[in-house]
Design a protein around this motif. Structure first.
Motif, PDB file in Angstrom:
ATOM      1  N   TYR A  21       1.155  -0.987  -0.474  1.00 39.10           N
ATOM      2  CA  TYR A  21      -0.026   0.084   0.184  1.00 39.10           C
ATOM      3  C   TYR A  21       1.096   1.454   0.261  1.00 39.10           C
ATOM      4  O   TYR A  21       2.043   1.016   0.590  1.00 39.10           O
ATOM      5  CB  TYR A  21      -0.588  -0.041   0.599  1.00 39.10           C
ATOM      6  N   VAL A  22       0.233   2.133  -0.408  1.00 37.02           N
ATOM      7  CA  VAL A  22       0.685   3.480  -0.489  1.00 37.02           C
ATOM      8  C   VAL A  22       0.286   3.978   0.419  1.00 37.02           C
ATOM      9  O   VAL A  22      -1.044   3.121   1.157  1.00 37.02           O
ATOM     10  CB  VAL A  22       0.064   4.734  -1.310  1.00 37.02           C
ATOM     11  N   MET A  23       0.218   4.529   1.687  1.00 37.64           N
ATOM     12  CA  MET A  23       0.173   4.442   3.284  1.00 37.64           C
ATOM     13  C   MET A  23       0.105   6.450   3.274  1.00 37.64           C
ATOM     14  O   MET A  23       0.936   7.018   2.901  1.00 37.64           O
ATOM     15  CB  MET A  23       1.206   4.222   4.615  1.00 37.64           C
ATOM     16  N   ASN A  27       5.186  -3.667   9.697  1.00 33.41           N
ATOM     17  CA  ASN A  27       3.630  -3.354   9.614  1.00 33.41           C
ATOM     18  C   ASN A  27       3.105  -2.061   9.699  1.00 33.41           C
ATOM     19  O   ASN A  27       1.998  -1.821   9.892  1.00 33.41           O
ATOM     20  CB  ASN A  27       2.289  -4.329   9.089  1.00 33.41           C
ATOM     21  N   THR A  28       4.180  -1.146   9.646  1.00 37.61           N
ATOM     22  CA  THR A  28       3.460   0.433  10.743  1.00 37.61           C
ATOM     23  C   THR A  28       3.982   1.519  10.173  1.00 37.61           C
ATOM     24  O   THR A  28       5.348   1.108   9.420  1.00 37.61           O
ATOM     25  CB  THR A  28       4.765   0.392  12.051  1.00 37.61           C
ATOM     26  N   ALA A  29       3.414   2.054   9.565  1.00 38.76           N
ATOM     27  CA  ALA A  29       4.140   3.158   9.264  1.00 38.76           C
ATOM     28  C   ALA A  29       3.723   4.621  10.647  1.00 38.76           C
ATOM     29  O   ALA A  29       3.432   4.583  10.884  1.00 38.76           O
ATOM     30  CB  ALA A  29       2.868   3.891   8.134  1.00 38.76           C
ATOM     31  N   CYS A  80      -4.896   7.665  10.083  1.00 40.70           N
ATOM     32  CA  CYS A  80      -3.775   6.633   8.378  1.00 40.70           C
ATOM     33  C   CYS A  80      -4.746   5.821   7.348  1.00 40.70           C
ATOM     34  O   CYS A  80      -5.860   5.204   8.122  1.00 40.70           O
ATOM     35  CB  CYS A  80      -2.730   6.055   9.238  1.00 40.70           C
ATOM     36  N   GLY A  81      -4.540   6.139   6.952  1.00 42.70           N
ATOM     37  CA  GLY A  81      -4.904   5.079   5.471  1.00 42.70           C
ATOM     38  C   GLY A  81      -4.137   5.029   3.999  1.00 42.70           C
ATOM     39  O   GLY A  81      -2.787   4.826   4.414  1.00 42.70           O
ATOM     40  N   CYS A  82      -4.780   3.072   3.901  1.00 42.51           N
ATOM     41  CA  CYS A  82      -3.624   3.239   2.828  1.00 42.51           C
ATOM     42  C   CYS A  82      -4.424   2.853   1.804  1.00 42.51           C
ATOM     43  O   CYS A  82      -6.371   3.083   1.269  1.00 42.51           O
ATOM     44  CB  CYS A  82      -3.282   1.832   3.092  1.00 42.51           C
ATOM     45  N   ARG A  83      -3.948   3.066   0.446  1.00 43.61           N
ATOM     46  CA  ARG A  83      -4.652   2.906  -0.842  1.00 43.61           C
ATOM     47  C   ARG A  83      -3.234   1.960  -1.551  1.00 43.61           C
ATOM     48  O   ARG A  83      -2.526   1.935  -1.609  1.00 43.61           O
ATOM     49  CB  ARG A  83      -5.436   4.125  -1.891  1.00 43.61           C
ATOM     50  N   LEU A  84      -3.995   1.235  -3.081  1.00 47.43           N
ATOM     51  CA  LEU A  84      -3.365   0.330  -4.062  1.00 47.43           C
ATOM     52  C   LEU A  84      -2.062   1.422  -4.638  1.00 47.43           C
ATOM     53  O   LEU A  84      -1.218   0.747  -5.054  1.00 47.43           O
ATOM     54  CB  LEU A  84      -4.031  -0.151  -4.736  1.00 47.43           C
TER      55      LEU A  84
END
Length: 118
Positions: free
Chosen positions: A32-34, A76-78, A95-99
């Motif tokens: 993911y893009v975080m 698994n941490t940003a 925080c969020g994530c996208r492909l």
């Protein structure tokens, strides 16, 4: 099911620093893009910054030079390192994530409160 959990928020004096963490479960953060966002009282959610798969980052002008986003795929941490905080940084941080940059943010954490006192 992918879940994001933010932590590290709290009360800090103006000029101080704080580091937020976003831990992903149910999926690989490396995919993911975080992104980090924030929402101040009475305002809409705004973009803070992103970190891409390669570690390249992008920031809002309002935080550029003060905030730093990093990621540790093995954990698994940003992270969002916030320096030189001011009262205008007071907000709930998400925080969020996208492909991909062209995709919507698929998952969101529930947020962590950051309060900066003058």
């Amino acid at each position: 099911q992918v879940q994001l959990v933010e932590s590290g928020g709290g009360l800090v004096q103006a000029g101080g620093s704080l580091r937020l963490s976003c831990t992903v479960s149910g999926g690989a953060l490396s995919r993911y893009v975080m992104g980090w966002f924030r929402q101040a009282p009475g305002k809409e959610r705004e973009f803070v910054g992103e970190i891409f798969w390669s570690g390249i980052t992008s920031y809002s002008n309002s935080v550029k030079g003060r905030f730093t986003i990093s990621r540790d795929n093995a954990k698994n941490t940003a992270y969002l390192q916030m320096n030189s905080l001011n009262a205008e940084d007071t907000a709930v941080y998400y925080c969020g994530c996208r492909l991909s940059p062209g995709a919507p943010y698929h998952y969101w954490g529930q947020g962590t409160q950051v309060t900066v006192s003058s």
